[in-house]
Write a protein that holds these residues in place. Sequence first.
Motif, PDB file in Angstrom:
ATOM      1  N   PHE A  12     -10.524   3.136   0.972  1.00  0.00           N
ATOM      2  CA  PHE A  12     -10.420   3.010  -0.483  1.00  0.00           C
ATOM      3  C   PHE A  12      -9.060   3.491  -0.952  1.00  0.00           C
ATOM      4  O   PHE A  12      -8.332   4.161  -0.209  1.00  0.00           O
ATOM      5  N   GLU A  13      -8.745   3.154  -2.178  1.00  0.00           N
ATOM      6  CA  GLU A  13      -7.518   3.636  -2.819  1.00  0.00           C
ATOM      7  C   GLU A  13      -7.911   4.348  -4.113  1.00  0.00           C
ATOM      8  O   GLU A  13      -8.520   3.740  -4.992  1.00  0.00           O
ATOM      9  N   ASN A  17     -10.714   2.080  -5.957  1.00  0.00           N
ATOM     10  CA  ASN A  17     -10.460   0.685  -5.596  1.00  0.00           C
ATOM     11  C   ASN A  17     -10.800   0.454  -4.128  1.00  0.00           C
ATOM     12  O   ASN A  17     -10.295   1.152  -3.250  1.00  0.00           O
ATOM     13  N   VAL A  18     -11.652  -0.537  -3.872  1.00  0.00           N
ATOM     14  CA  VAL A  18     -12.063  -0.872  -2.508  1.00  0.00           C
ATOM     15  C   VAL A  18     -11.803  -2.357  -2.277  1.00  0.00           C
ATOM     16  O   VAL A  18     -12.277  -3.206  -3.045  1.00  0.00           O
ATOM     17  N   LYS A  19     -11.044  -2.683  -1.230  1.00  0.00           N
ATOM     18  CA  LYS A  19     -10.762  -4.084  -0.935  1.00  0.00           C
ATOM     19  C   LYS A  19     -12.047  -4.842  -0.627  1.00  0.00           C
ATOM     20  O   LYS A  19     -12.913  -4.347   0.094  1.00  0.00           O
ATOM     21  N   PRO A  28     -14.485  -8.217  -7.910  1.00  0.00           N
ATOM     22  CA  PRO A  28     -13.154  -8.840  -8.016  1.00  0.00           C
ATOM     23  C   PRO A  28     -13.250 -10.272  -8.522  1.00  0.00           C
ATOM     24  O   PRO A  28     -14.211 -10.982  -8.219  1.00  0.00           O
ATOM     25  N   GLU A  81      -6.414  -9.438  -1.015  1.00  0.00           N
ATOM     26  CA  GLU A  81      -5.873  -8.410  -1.910  1.00  0.00           C
ATOM     27  C   GLU A  81      -6.753  -8.182  -3.142  1.00  0.00           C
ATOM     28  O   GLU A  81      -6.347  -7.484  -4.064  1.00  0.00           O
ATOM     29  N   ARG A  82      -7.953  -8.756  -3.160  1.00  0.00           N
ATOM     30  CA  ARG A  82      -8.884  -8.542  -4.275  1.00  0.00           C
ATOM     31  C   ARG A  82      -9.657  -7.234  -4.055  1.00  0.00           C
ATOM     32  O   ARG A  82      -9.994  -6.882  -2.925  1.00  0.00           O
ATOM     33  N   TYR A  83      -9.958  -6.528  -5.142  1.00  0.00           N
ATOM     34  CA  TYR A  83     -10.594  -5.222  -5.047  1.00  0.00           C
ATOM     35  C   TYR A  83     -11.870  -5.137  -5.880  1.00  0.00           C
ATOM     36  O   TYR A  83     -11.956  -5.696  -6.970  1.00  0.00           O
ATOM     37  N   TYR A  84     -12.859  -4.419  -5.331  1.00  0.00           N
ATOM     38  CA  TYR A  84     -13.955  -3.908  -6.147  1.00  0.00           C
ATOM     39  C   TYR A  84     -13.431  -2.669  -6.856  1.00  0.00           C
ATOM     40  O   TYR A  84     -12.666  -1.892  -6.283  1.00  0.00           O
ATOM     41  N   LYS A  85     -13.871  -2.455  -8.087  1.00  0.00           N
ATOM     42  CA  LYS A  85     -13.494  -1.254  -8.833  1.00  0.00           C
ATOM     43  C   LYS A  85     -14.758  -0.463  -9.147  1.00  0.00           C
ATOM     44  O   LYS A  85     -15.622  -0.930  -9.888  1.00  0.00           O
ATOM     45  N   GLN A 119       0.824  -1.203   0.000  1.00  0.00           N
ATOM     46  CA  GLN A 119       0.000   0.000   0.000  1.00  0.00           C
ATOM     47  C   GLN A 119       0.861   1.257   0.000  1.00  0.00           C
ATOM     48  O   GLN A 119       0.551   2.235  -0.698  1.00  0.00           O
TER      49      GLN A 119
END
Length: 322
Positions: A277-278, A212-214, A238, A251-255, A89
Amino acid sequence: MSSSTRVFGAILHRFSTGVTIKSSSSFPIQGVVRLNNDLISSSSNYSSCAKLVTPVEFKSLNSVRNIWTRGPLCMGRRSAKIAGRKGAQDAKKMKLYAKVGKEVVSAVKKGGPSPVSNTALAAILEKAKELDVPKDILERNIKRASDKGQEDYIEKVYEVYGYGGVGIIVEVSTDKINRSVALVRQVVRDCGGKMADPGSILFKFKRARVVNVKAADADKDQLLTIALDAGADDVIEPYMDEDDTDEEKAERYYKIVSTTENYAEILSKLREEGISFEPDNGSELLPMTPIEADDEARELNKELMSTLLDLDDVDAVYTDQK
């Protein structure tokens, strides 16, 4: 006090965890030490390198003193995983800060250091605020743009064939184009990839604003409600493989896909709900048709992309691998 007792006292002081043992002249210590062999069972929170607690017993003429000592704790497996994720991160943040810094330098060199008269710089500063880029980084790069010998940054896109039919896009921003080309080509060659002709892979991607949200940090239904209420265009779930380890799943993300106009509103809604979020680096390239590669190809592609991201000139790496 006998010499053997003094030696033992010095050794114990050296290896204790900050406990200083000092005997009074009226409290003679016998030269007998007992180490308890009934050790406590190890806890899953500690690694095998942690020293178990051991009581050392001192006997005087009238009393018994028990002093508990143990060695320093080492990080266990779980702590190491958390540290690894935090490192990843932090690396993403540094890439984001570096990219915005380069954009600031380019804008200042073209239009001056004042955001009042330099609309390009004003737009970058506004984006930096949205992405939580520290103010000192922006100020440092505004000054750096005026340094003698500081060249303008040039943006380049390289296309790469990975393993298993996977395509990779490498975005570069550099003040030394020959250096960046040489380094990217070297990494691709060393990792077994192949440079592709311009346009042969890029057409498989679309550019969009992305949050990006885990998957582990948000409930799916809650996230969909927030995103759609804030005007998002889409929420990409994800990719999950049944053979994924717990660490890989974490480490999978919703986009959350959005236009530039609605991006700030989505970030605001996520903050209100307390969802971590990222943000993107200003935009992301999303594959229109993701490709499923076998396990070996996936790992080799991950290594290739990771090595490319380690290059200072590389801002982002995208792939159509699931």
